[in-house]
Design an enzyme around this catalytic site. Structure first.
Site, PDB file in Angstrom:
ATOM      1  N   CYS A  85       0.840  -1.194   0.000  1.00 52.89           N
ATOM      2  CA  CYS A  85       0.000   0.000   0.000  1.00 52.89           C
ATOM      3  C   CYS A  85       0.875   1.244   0.000  1.00 52.89           C
ATOM      4  O   CYS A  85       1.822   1.342   0.795  1.00 52.89           O
ATOM      5  CB  CYS A  85      -0.899   0.008   1.240  1.00 52.89           C
ATOM      6  SG  CYS A  85      -1.897   1.498   1.415  1.00 52.89           S
ATOM      7  N   GLU A 336     -25.456 -14.224  25.965  1.00 53.30           N
ATOM      8  CA  GLU A 336     -24.851 -12.998  25.433  1.00 53.30           C
ATOM      9  C   GLU A 336     -25.261 -11.827  26.315  1.00 53.30           C
ATOM     10  O   GLU A 336     -26.360 -11.818  26.879  1.00 53.30           O
ATOM     11  CB  GLU A 336     -25.327 -12.786  23.991  1.00 53.30           C
ATOM     12  CG  GLU A 336     -25.051 -11.435  23.383  1.00 53.30           C
ATOM     13  CD  GLU A 336     -23.576 -11.082  23.342  1.00 53.30           C
ATOM     14  OE1 GLU A 336     -23.251  -9.938  23.701  1.00 53.30           O
ATOM     15  OE2 GLU A 336     -22.760 -11.946  22.971  1.00 53.30           O
ATOM     16  N   CYS A 441      -9.616 -13.024  21.135  1.00 56.02           N
ATOM     17  CA  CYS A 441      -9.071 -11.918  20.340  1.00 56.02           C
ATOM     18  C   CYS A 441      -8.024 -11.143  21.135  1.00 56.02           C
ATOM     19  O   CYS A 441      -7.642 -10.043  20.749  1.00 56.02           O
ATOM     20  CB  CYS A 441     -10.194 -10.995  19.864  1.00 56.02           C
ATOM     21  SG  CYS A 441     -11.203 -10.294  21.180  1.00 56.02           S
TER      22      CYS A 441
END
Length: 489
Positions: A85, A336, A441
């Protein structure tokens, strides 16, 4: 930046270096090269790679460490590559969206695997019995979700749409973005022109991107009501870019609505399981759909769900793992924290319930909303016995859940200092899951929770591996498998 200076003859990897040179030993979690001065002081060097001999300019000093920027490479790593990029680099105005484009993609994966292993050991004192092959995929055009900042720069007479500059609140002057899908990268300049044509160009700070299989949703954050002329311009843009679907966000995420209701539904598919997942552009979905499909498949193979088993999916979100599990299990519970996501997961369950879509009817599945950061042993017992768990928490991890499981184990084995079992736990015959698949994560919180599971909850870490969800960034996703120590290996 690379020079041709001869490396000293006595430099065998440990010898003295010329003044000002530094030998890069590793990368840190921010993709900075880590070196040490002769006195042992650590130097974090932006742009440097392991194995390189470099010079660097220090811009921040502390007693035990410094931060610096690469100024010259005297010996280059074989893993250094040309960035893909034009906006990536250390130059003024460089985009801050990526940090590792100068490192070969395969080497990026290896670095992340090492980060995972080091985190598990140094933070959790856990070593995985087996290292899983990394999950990786396309290095370019993968980012189907993004939050693009928008700024009308009056002095330059232009509008900027993109990510922030490196270490800056300013928006980078981007013409392309190779990590975005090609059709979205090609829209950056047209989007700049579009916003520049709006009467509201000074009160539109953000465009959120969410790509489905058929729809490219663009959520325009606007601080003031849009005029009829501006909405007409948005519609004209969508007509010129057939996949685009405009959503408007006048205030918080709950105010997001479609500009026009016509057109296909924003959704993604999990073909291996015959599942189709509708979602709103502000709902949490994985950034990389290619990796997500592989990840869901691997998670279910590692979970090895049997038709007679009950499974709990903690932090279930939209049902990304829950619904595939429901194609295999007898019964599923999805938990959740967000009421809105629970409502959406219930809708998705109903949509996928038709036997023709999944090959057979989905298992009986219940979704509940609960604050999982306040989990207790009593609440855990009340959710009933499950043969297996899938855990997919946000960056904060699943500490309360792991702690509740550990407390129950410590109480059952009569560990010193352990309290009493929750009322009814023994009478109900509650037992912990035989296997847990944990999708993470954040390697630091995974390691912390793994330490609890292994050292206090009676589990072994039988496998772990990285998931390169965000190529060219320092973001590390991973998957780990835990089995009860009394379960045959």
């Amino acid at each position: 930046m690379t020079d041709t200076t001869t490396i000293p003859a006595n430099d065998d990897g440990a010898g003295a270096l010329p003044d000002g040179w530094l030998r890069v030993e590793s990368l840190d979690l921010e993709a900075q090269g880590v070196a040490r001065r002769a006195d042992g002081k650590v130097v974090f060097i932006e742009g440097a790679l392991p194995g390189e001999l470099v010079s660097a300019s220090t811009y921040r000093k502390k007693n035990n460490w410094e931060q610096a920027t690469l100024t010259a490479i005297h010996h280059e790593s074989s893993q250094r590559v040309a960035p893909g990029c034009p906006h990536f680099g250390l130059h003024a105005g460089a985009c801050g969206g990526c940090k590792m484009q100068h490192l070969h993609p395969a080497a990026q994966v290896a670095v992340k695997q090492r980060v995972l292993e080091d985190s598990l050991w140094h933070l959790g004192k856990v070593r995985a019995e087996t290292l899983l092959c990394p999950i990786h995929g396309p290095a370019w055009g993968y980012r189907y979700r993004a939050r693009l900042s928008v700024r009308h720069v009056q002095k330059k007479g232009t509008v900027l749409v993109g990510f922030h500059e490196r270490k800056s609140r300013y928006v980078a002057d981007m013409g392309v973005c190779p990590v975005l899908p090609p059709h979205v990268s090609a829209m950056l300049m047209p989007l700049r022109a579009l916003v520049g044509s709006l009467e509201a160009r000074d009160t539109c700070p953000q465009i959120e991107l969410a790509c489905g299989d058929e729809v490219t949703a663009l959520v325009l954050r606007h601080l003031e009501p849009l005029s009829d002329a501006d909405t007409a311009r948005l519609r004209a843009f969508a007509a010129a870019h057939p996949s685009v679907q405009w959503w408007l966000q006048p205030k918080g995420p709950d105010t997001v609505r479609l500009l026009d209701a016509d057109g296909p539904q924003l959704a993604y598919a999990l073909p291996e399981f015959g599942i189709r997942m509708p979602f709103k552009p502000t709902d949490f979905t994985q950034v990389n759909p290619h990796i997500n499909r592989v990840l869901v498949g691997r998670a279910l193979r590692l979970l090895a769900v049997q038709p007679n088993e009950r499974v709990i999916d903690w932090f279930c979100g939209l049902g990304n793992f829950t619904l595939p599990i429901a194609t295999r299990a007898r019964e599923v519970l999805g938990v959740e924290g967000s009421e809105a996501l629970v409502a959406r997961s219930r809708e998705n369950y109903k949509e996928n319930q038709a036997p023709a879509q999944a090959g057979r009817a989905l298992a009986a599945t219940t979704f509940v909303a609960r604050n999982l950061f306040e989990m207790t042993p009593q609440a855990l017992v009340q959710d009933g016995v499950a043969d297996k768990w899938l855990v997919d928490p946000p960056r904060e991890g699943a500490f309360a859940l792991a702690k509740a499981l550990a407390d129950l184990h410590q109480q059952r084995i009569g560990a010193q200092g352990a309290g009493l079992l929750p009322a009814g736990a023994e009478a109900e015959g509650w037992t912990p899951p035989a296997r847990i698949v944990y999708v993470s994560c954040n390697p630091a919180t995974l390691a912390r929770d793994a330490g609890l599971l292994v050292h206090q909850a009676g589990y072994r870490c039988v496998a772990a591996g990285v998931v390169n969800m965000f190529a060219h960034t320092a973001h590390v996703e991973s998957i780990a498998v835990f089995e009860r120590s009394d379960t045959p290996g």
